[in-house]
Motif scaffolding. Structure first.
Motif, short mmCIF file in Angstrom:
data_model
loop_
_atom_site.label_atom_id
_atom_site.label_comp_id
_atom_site.label_asym_id
_atom_site.label_seq_id
_atom_site.Cartn_x
_atom_site.Cartn_y
_atom_site.Cartn_z
N ASP A 1 0.78 -1.24 0.00
CA ASP A 1 0.00 0.00 0.00
C ASP A 1 0.82 1.29 0.00
O ASP A 1 0.23 2.37 0.03
CB ASP A 1 -0.95 0.02 1.21
N ASN A 2 2.13 1.22 -0.04
CA ASN A 2 2.93 2.45 -0.04
C ASN A 2 3.01 3.01 -1.45
O ASN A 2 4.04 3.01 -2.12
CB ASN A 2 4.33 2.17 0.51
N GLN A 3 1.86 3.48 -1.93
CA GLN A 3 1.75 4.07 -3.26
C GLN A 3 0.52 4.97 -3.29
O GLN A 3 -0.22 5.07 -2.30
CB GLN A 3 1.63 2.96 -4.32
N ALA A 4 0.29 5.64 -4.39
CA ALA A 4 -0.84 6.54 -4.51
C ALA A 4 -2.15 5.79 -4.29
O ALA A 4 -2.31 4.65 -4.75
CB ALA A 4 -0.85 7.20 -5.89
N LEU A 5 -3.08 6.41 -3.58
CA LEU A 5 -4.39 5.82 -3.38
C LEU A 5 -5.24 6.11 -4.61
O LEU A 5 -5.36 7.27 -5.03
CB LEU A 5 -5.06 6.41 -2.12
N ARG A 6 -5.80 5.07 -5.18
CA ARG A 6 -6.59 5.21 -6.39
C ARG A 6 -8.04 4.79 -6.16
O ARG A 6 -8.36 4.11 -5.19
CB ARG A 6 -5.98 4.40 -7.54
N THR A 7 -8.89 5.19 -7.07
CA THR A 7 -10.30 4.81 -7.04
C THR A 7 -10.46 3.49 -7.79
O THR A 7 -9.54 3.06 -8.50
CB THR A 7 -11.16 5.89 -7.71
N PRO A 8 -11.63 2.84 -7.68
CA PRO A 8 -11.83 1.58 -8.41
C PRO A 8 -11.65 1.69 -9.91
O PRO A 8 -11.33 0.70 -10.57
CB PRO A 8 -13.27 1.20 -8.03
N ASP A 9 -11.85 2.89 -10.48
CA ASP A 9 -11.66 3.04 -11.92
C ASP A 9 -10.23 3.45 -12.28
O ASP A 9 -9.95 3.75 -13.45
CB ASP A 9 -12.66 4.04 -12.50
N GLY A 10 -9.33 3.47 -11.29
CA GLY A 10 -7.92 3.74 -11.55
C GLY A 10 -7.51 5.19 -11.44
O GLY A 10 -6.33 5.51 -11.65
N ARG A 11 -8.42 6.06 -11.10
CA ARG A 11 -8.07 7.49 -11.00
C ARG A 11 -7.27 7.74 -9.72
O ARG A 11 -7.66 7.28 -8.65
CB ARG A 11 -9.35 8.33 -11.01
N GLU A 12 -6.17 8.48 -9.82
CA GLU A 12 -5.36 8.80 -8.65
C GLU A 12 -6.12 9.76 -7.75
O GLU A 12 -6.56 10.82 -8.18
CB GLU A 12 -4.02 9.40 -9.07
N GLU A 13 -6.25 9.39 -6.49
CA GLU A 13 -7.02 10.17 -5.53
C GLU A 13 -6.11 10.93 -4.56
O GLU A 13 -6.31 12.12 -4.30
CB GLU A 13 -7.98 9.25 -4.76
#
Length: 327
Positions: A185-197
């Protein structure tokens, strides 16, 4: 065939395969960790996938995937496999015939209505599930192993754990859920559609990650299950200690906020007496190797110790009957 011609044939074959399956490869690249490798892969695969769609080549490759029994639109992480078994509704579990469990101690299992335990998380959970199944008595406990490698809460576009958890609690109705994840999990948090949040390394990331953890805990307990959240163990790579300890702080803080969740500290359990990393576990005068050579995962002895610690935590926190734990 001359070596040069073999080389040309190999390149043409590789190029043809890359073109035909560019959409599938692009989905996998989109779900991979952020970095130069992901950026380069997407730069190559996106135009190839667009050309394939325009020429309707994708329809042919999708048909081949379906003929082989695979869903071409399935998320790269796959799906869970909840045991297709009937959940008893005779009232033995003390939850009113199969509805949401009552608060209080975990129910006492019987041979006809076994305790339902689910282990979820990443590759650490995959190993833990195998040995927890051995630590808990099969005559009284049914363990469902749902660990998925390379998964976590940061990338629901790769594997959507909240969606999977909803299915688990609705279909399997677990009494106890054991969670061990975060390694990926040490990475950008994304949405289910892959968008960086939320980009990793930002001031907002820890709070956003804690919100995901807390929401996941509430989802896990939403049908009355108790949760033992096993924190991440100390790793051999000292450069990652700050990151892992920060995640463990998030897990522990969230567990304090959510009812029916107990946090198990595995960092201190497997650290050396001086607080550093060690591949060995000391119990009195007994010393045994418990870690794999990668400095992260456990061997059979390590997972057994961890599984017993999980069972003991459930016994102390939720009054899991000792009859369900193997000697």
């Amino acid at each position: 065939m001359p070596a040069g011609r073999v080389y040309v044939v190999m390149l043409v074959s590789l190029g043809l395969w890359l073109f035909l399956f560019a959409p599938d490869l692009k989905r996998n690249a989109e779900a991979s960790p952020d970095g130069a490798r992901r950026t380069v892969a997407l730069a190559i695969l996106r135009p190839l996938a667009a050309i394939g769609d325009a020429l309707q080549v994708t329809k042919v490759t999708d048909a081949v995937e379906r003929a082989l029994g695979r869903d071409p639109n399935e998320a790269p992480g796959g799906d869970i496999a909840v045991p297709p078994e009937t959940i008893p509704s005779d009232g033995e579990d003390g939850d009113g015939g199969g509805d949401v469990h009552t608060k209080g101690p975990i129910r006492k299992p019987t041979a006809g209505n076994k305790l339902r335990v689910v282990v979820v998380g990443d590759s650490l959970a995959s190993g833990l599930g195998v040995y927890l199944e051995r630590v808990l008595k099969p005559s009284l406990v049914r363990v469902s192993r749902q660990g998925r490698i390379s998964t976590g809460l940061a990338r629901p576009d790769y594997f959507d754990w909240p969606e999977a958890m909803s299915e688990i609690v609705d279909r399997f109705r677990p009494d106890l859920i054991v969670i061990m994840l975060g390694e990926n999990d040490n990475q950008a948090l994304r949405t289910p559609d892959g968008r960086e949040e939320t980009p990793v390394g930002t001031f907002e990331w820890p709070q956003a990650y804690e919100e995901r953890v807390e929401d996941f805990m509430r989802l896990a307990t939403s049908r009355g299950a108790r949760v033992v959240w096993a924190g991440l163990p100390i790793v051999s790579d000292r450069g990652r200690w700050t990151i892992v300890e920060r995640q463990n702080d998030v897990f522990e803080q969230a567990a304090d906020l959510v009812d029916d969740v107990a946090y198990l500290d595995t960092w201190g359990m497997f650290a050396a007496p001086d607080g550093g990393y060690t591949a060995y576990y000391r119990d009195g005068s007994t010393v045994q190797l418990v870690r794999e050579s990668d400095g992260l995962h456990f061997n059979a002895d390590g997972y057994t110790i961890l599984a017993r610690a999980v069972a003991e935590t459930a016994r102390l926190e939720f009054q899991l009957t000792s009859r369900a734990i193997a000697d």
